[in-house]
Write a protein that holds these residues in place. Structure first.
Motif, mmCIF file in Angstrom:
data_model
loop_
_atom_site.group_PDB
_atom_site.id
_atom_site.type_symbol
_atom_site.label_atom_id
_atom_site.label_comp_id
_atom_site.label_asym_id
_atom_site.label_seq_id
_atom_site.Cartn_x
_atom_site.Cartn_y
_atom_site.Cartn_z
ATOM 1 N N GLN A 104 0.802 -1.233 0.000
ATOM 2 C CA GLN A 104 0.000 0.000 0.000
ATOM 3 C C GLN A 104 0.832 1.280 0.000
ATOM 4 O OE1 GLN A 104 -3.947 -0.251 0.199
ATOM 5 N NE2 GLN A 104 -2.846 -1.821 -0.938
ATOM 6 N N ASN A 105 2.099 1.186 -0.385
ATOM 7 C CA ASN A 105 2.931 2.390 -0.485
ATOM 8 C C ASN A 105 2.797 2.999 -1.878
ATOM 9 O OD1 ASN A 105 3.869 2.100 2.127
ATOM 10 N ND2 ASN A 105 5.724 1.018 1.513
ATOM 11 N N MET A 106 2.568 4.315 -1.921
ATOM 12 C CA MET A 106 2.388 5.020 -3.183
ATOM 13 C C MET A 106 3.537 5.990 -3.421
ATOM 14 S SD MET A 106 -1.724 5.828 -3.184
ATOM 15 C CE MET A 106 -1.692 6.672 -1.601
ATOM 16 N N SER A 107 3.687 6.380 -4.683
ATOM 17 C CA SER A 107 4.665 7.409 -5.040
ATOM 18 C C SER A 107 3.960 8.456 -5.893
ATOM 19 C CB SER A 107 5.841 6.794 -5.800
ATOM 20 O OG SER A 107 5.403 6.167 -6.990
ATOM 21 N N PRO A 108 4.431 9.711 -5.865
ATOM 22 C CA PRO A 108 3.762 10.783 -6.604
ATOM 23 C C PRO A 108 3.854 10.585 -8.111
ATOM 24 C CG PRO A 108 5.216 11.661 -4.915
ATOM 25 C CD PRO A 108 5.538 10.208 -5.050
ATOM 26 N N SER A 109 2.850 11.083 -8.812
ATOM 27 C CA SER A 109 2.862 11.089 -10.270
ATOM 28 C C SER A 109 2.350 12.451 -10.732
ATOM 29 C CB SER A 109 2.019 9.939 -10.829
ATOM 30 O OG SER A 109 2.086 9.900 -12.240
ATOM 31 N N LEU A 110 1.171 12.524 -11.346
ATOM 32 C CA LEU A 110 0.639 13.828 -11.742
ATOM 33 C C LEU A 110 0.339 14.697 -10.530
ATOM 34 C CD1 LEU A 110 -1.777 13.232 -14.754
ATOM 35 C CD2 LEU A 110 0.647 13.797 -14.747
ATOM 36 N N MET A 111 0.214 14.061 -9.386
ATOM 37 C CA MET A 111 -0.009 14.795 -8.146
ATOM 38 C C MET A 111 1.163 14.553 -7.222
ATOM 39 S SD MET A 111 -4.089 14.108 -7.788
ATOM 40 C CE MET A 111 -5.152 14.461 -9.215
ATOM 41 N N THR A 112 1.618 15.609 -6.584
ATOM 42 C CA THR A 112 2.747 15.472 -5.662
ATOM 43 C C THR A 112 2.304 14.904 -4.324
ATOM 44 O OG1 THR A 112 2.447 17.764 -4.912
ATOM 45 C CG2 THR A 112 3.984 17.374 -6.734
ATOM 46 N N GLY A 113 1.010 14.927 -4.073
ATOM 47 C CA GLY A 113 0.504 14.383 -2.825
ATOM 48 C C GLY A 113 -1.005 14.416 -2.787
ATOM 49 N N CYS A 114 -1.550 13.717 -1.797
ATOM 50 C CA CYS A 114 -2.987 13.686 -1.571
ATOM 51 C C CYS A 114 -3.199 13.570 -0.067
ATOM 52 C CB CYS A 114 -3.622 12.498 -2.294
ATOM 53 S SG CYS A 114 -5.401 12.285 -1.979
ATOM 54 N N ASP A 115 -4.014 14.455 0.491
ATOM 55 C CA ASP A 115 -4.304 14.443 1.924
ATOM 56 C C ASP A 115 -5.725 13.950 2.152
ATOM 57 O OD1 ASP A 115 -1.814 15.661 2.309
ATOM 58 O OD2 ASP A 115 -2.685 17.670 2.106
ATOM 59 N N ILE A 116 -5.894 13.133 3.183
ATOM 60 C CA ILE A 116 -7.227 12.690 3.551
ATOM 61 C C ILE A 116 -7.413 12.968 5.040
ATOM 62 C CG2 ILE A 116 -6.465 10.298 3.949
ATOM 63 C CD1 ILE A 116 -9.240 9.427 2.831
ATOM 64 N N SER A 117 -8.539 13.552 5.391
ATOM 65 C CA SER A 117 -8.777 13.924 6.782
ATOM 66 C C SER A 117 -8.928 12.686 7.656
ATOM 67 C CB SER A 117 -10.041 14.783 6.887
ATOM 68 O OG SER A 117 -11.179 14.061 6.426
ATOM 69 N N GLU A 118 -8.790 12.873 8.952
ATOM 70 C CA GLU A 118 -8.848 11.741 9.881
ATOM 71 C C GLU A 118 -10.172 11.010 9.796
ATOM 72 O OE1 GLU A 118 -8.179 10.865 14.668
ATOM 73 O OE2 GLU A 118 -7.630 12.804 13.797
ATOM 74 N N ASP A 119 -11.251 11.743 9.536
ATOM 75 C CA ASP A 119 -12.560 11.086 9.436
ATOM 76 C C ASP A 119 -12.841 10.550 8.038
ATOM 77 O OD1 ASP A 119 -13.083 13.353 7.945
ATOM 78 O OD2 ASP A 119 -14.664 14.129 9.254
ATOM 79 N N GLY A 120 -11.914 10.758 7.102
ATOM 80 C CA GLY A 120 -12.061 10.197 5.761
ATOM 81 C C GLY A 120 -13.035 10.938 4.868
ATOM 82 N N LYS A 121 -13.475 12.126 5.260
ATOM 83 C CA LYS A 121 -14.521 12.825 4.508
ATOM 84 C C LYS A 121 -13.991 13.969 3.629
ATOM 85 C CE LYS A 121 -18.197 11.825 7.852
ATOM 86 N NZ LYS A 121 -19.252 12.417 8.732
ATOM 87 N N THR A 122 -12.761 14.380 3.827
ATOM 88 C CA THR A 122 -12.187 15.473 3.035
ATOM 89 C C THR A 122 -10.892 15.002 2.390
ATOM 90 O OG1 THR A 122 -13.127 17.118 4.544
ATOM 91 C CG2 THR A 122 -11.401 17.856 3.040
ATOM 92 N N ILE A 123 -10.842 15.110 1.073
ATOM 93 C CA ILE A 123 -9.665 14.677 0.312
ATOM 94 C C ILE A 123 -9.143 15.872 -0.464
ATOM 95 C CG2 ILE A 123 -8.822 13.146 -1.506
ATOM 96 C CD1 ILE A 123 -12.007 12.168 0.187
ATOM 97 N N THR A 124 -7.840 16.112 -0.395
ATOM 98 C CA THR A 124 -7.245 17.247 -1.089
ATOM 99 C C THR A 124 -6.156 16.757 -2.035
ATOM 100 O OG1 THR A 124 -7.658 18.652 0.845
ATOM 101 C CG2 THR A 124 -6.139 19.486 -0.824
ATOM 102 N N TYR A 125 -6.319 17.092 -3.325
ATOM 103 C CA TYR A 125 -5.318 16.759 -4.335
ATOM 104 C C TYR A 125 -4.331 17.916 -4.484
ATOM 105 C CZ TYR A 125 -8.859 13.392 -6.117
ATOM 106 O OH TYR A 125 -9.790 12.387 -6.261
ATOM 107 N N HIS A 126 -3.044 17.601 -4.524
ATOM 108 C CA HIS A 126 -2.009 18.598 -4.788
ATOM 109 C C HIS A 126 -1.373 18.264 -6.130
ATOM 110 C CE1 HIS A 126 -2.384 20.069 -0.664
ATOM 111 N NE2 HIS A 126 -2.383 18.797 -0.275
#
Length: 550
Positions: A104-126
């Motif tokens: 389950q380890n990922m590496s960046p591609s078109l996005m340098t990162g992705c954040d997901i909130s602790e409750d799993g309801k907010t996802i942010t693409y960078h």
């Protein structure tokens, strides 16, 4: 700050000598053929298209993979299943395998990162800055929003994947040119991991819009034969029935690849693809049979490659058609599948016996192993179900997958011991696909590979019932399983998520939703000059990684 809110869609709506000579003559006219910067790949046929919202199939996968990039990649590393066999991919210098699929380890591609909130309801693409398509357009948040809009307006595959990610009710907004935020009413544990999914690509919306029409506002016709992505290559020729050509993207963000040109050559018969590979006329031959691959063991021109991954050979048993509406009959069939014989005699070891309900490389897989070969147990179950004297059934298989016929014959022989008489029906590729995907087959072989390494995603895709059960070709239905799948989709904690789905797998296997046959390895023949090739879980390799030494 620019801001738009949208509601994501929840809807889903033996080749002859003359032919070989002709192919070779055509290639000889290609000046770059002898150069190290051109790769020639023999394929059974061009796909219907490379629009990943509409098209599915081996050629869509291998061709589409050269045209697209994804938000995130799985971590790559050494092949973890070394066998020492002549077809082992570790024989290739620099071969890489997506070990992140299991860890389950990922590496960046078109996005340098992705954040997901602790409750799993907010996802942010960078988004990564400076990614430019072959058309000269930079990848920005507008392309992400456009892709989501396309999904909302014409929901096909993207919408199915979004549902499996539990994001079908998400709202999405552009925060700035390189940031997009999704807000979901319930937890979406796959909100970031899903960025690795083959059917979750990002397109150059400016290029697509330039080729759109009032009747085709989302550029379906152009995307079908061009892809429209931010990948390492772009299509410069598409000649149905003959070939397609791709040229390197000079703006490719990872750096222009060594291979500047790919020729996809249509050679319908696998024997023809093998012959061209052995002559050195093509560099890669796709879709070779296990027997053909074995014939390359001693070749000094080409090497056989068979890679263990997430492919599965299903035996479709229509749960709504007699006699397979009785789970005891389905259980009996599972006890009669000669898995060891199939692995050894049909695949020459290029497959693994399958004893679970999901791929054995998927995290959370349970090796339940209840259905070892046991004719006596099968006989008892058939008698209990009222079929002690046997029955007749029709087994369909594809003419495009040579080993299916051999497996069908092996199964026919095994079932005949209990007077179960199989009428084998060999179908053209398209007819076979239509029969299975319309869920009208009584019995049929099917190869599939659910590509997200998440236990809920796979079980949801294959075993859930109801109107959104797109890949449940068996028409399996168990309200308790549906309830457990729905609950499991929102579990964020990884350990709790895996534990929850143990009971789901046990119940599915007890219900004998299908016949679990074997896990075939991905196969191809390649030139011995090729180095640094990789393999990905949607059954493709990336030409941009390939090196051909001087």
């Amino acid at each position: 700050m620019y801001r738009r809110l949208h509601k994501a869609s929840s809807g889903i709506a033996g080749i002859c000598a003359g032919t070989i000579l002709g192919v070779m003559a055509g290639l000889a006219a290609t000046p770059a053929l002898a150069a190290k910067d051109t790769l020639v790949i023999a394929i059974p046929g061009l796909p219907q298209g490379v629009d990943l919202d509409k098209h599915i199939g081996p050629q869509t996968w291998t061709m589409g993979a050269q045209l697209h990039e994804w938000g995130m990649d799985w971590e790559f590393g050494p092949y973890p299943f070394e066998t020492g066999a002549y077809y082992d991919p570790t024989n290739i210098s620099g071969f890489e395998y997506p070990i992140g699929y299991t860890n389950q380890n990922m590496s960046p591609s078109l996005m340098t990162g992705c954040d997901i909130s602790e409750d799993g309801k907010t996802i942010t693409y960078h988004l990564r800055e400076g990614v430019v398509s072959a058309e000269g357009n930079e990848f920005t948040a507008d392309d992400v929003i456009w892709r989501f809009d396309r999904e909302r307006e014409r929901p096909i595959i993207y919408a199915l994947i979004t549902r499996l990610f539990n994001l079908d009710q998400a709202e999405y907004e552009k925060v700035d040119d390189y940031t997009v935020r999704l807000t979901n009413p319930t937890p979406a544990p796959l909100g970031c991991a899903g960025l690795t999914n083959f059917y979750y690509p990002w397109l150059d919306s400016k290029a697509v819009e330039a080729h759109s029409t009032p009747d085709d506002p989302y550029g379906d016709n152009w995307i079908a034969t061009h892809g429209g992505g931010f990948g390492a290559y772009h299509v410069t020729e598409w000649t149905p029935g003959k070939r397609a050509v791709m040229e390197a993207n000079p703006n490719y963000w990872r750096g222009e690849p060594q291979i500047k040109r790919i020729i996809w050559l249509v050679v319908p018969e696998s024997s023809g693809r093998l012959a061209l590979l052995q002559k050195g006329t093509v560099d890669i031959a796709e879709a070779l049979s296990p027997d053909e691959l074995a014939s390359l063991e001693s070749s000094d021109v080409a090497r056989p490659v068979a890679i263990r991954g997430n492919r599965q050979m299903w035996l479709i048993l229509n749960n709504e058609m007699k006699p397979f509406d009785d789970p005891r009959v389905r259980q009996a069939i599972n006890y009669l599948i000669p898995r060891e014989e199939i692995v050894n005699d049909v695949y020459h070891g290029m497959a693994k016996e399958w004893s679970g309900v999901i791929s054995s490389v998927t995290p959370g897989y349970q090796d339940l192993h209840p259905y070892s070969y046991d004719p006596e147990k099968a006989k008892q179950l058939l008698e209990e179900a009222g079929y002690g004297d046997g029955f007749e059934a029709e087994l369909a298989y594809s003419a495009g997958i040579p080993e299916m016929e051999n497996i069908a014959i092996a199964l026919q022989s095994a079932l005949a011991e209990l007077n179960v008489r199989l009428d084998l029906k060999k179908l053209p590729v398209a007819a076979h696909s239509d029969l299975v995907q319309s869920k009208q087959a009584q019995m049929a072989f099917w190869i599939d590979s659910p590509i997200q390494p998440d236990v809920n995603y796979v079980i949801n895709l294959v075993y859930t019932s109801g109107p959104l059960s797109l890949v449940n070709y068996n028409k399996f239905s168990d309200p308790k399983v549906d309830e457990m799948i729905k609950t499991g989709a929102s579990i964020v904690d990884p350990e709790e998520r895996l534990e929850h789905h143990k009971g789901v797998q046990e119940r599915i296997q007890e219900g004998a939703a299908m016949g679990w046959v074997v896990e075939p390895y991905y196969r191809m023949g390649i030139s011995r000059d090729i180095e640094d090739i990789d393999w990905n879980t949607t059954q493709f390799y990336r030409v941009a990684k390939i090196k051909i030494p001087d």
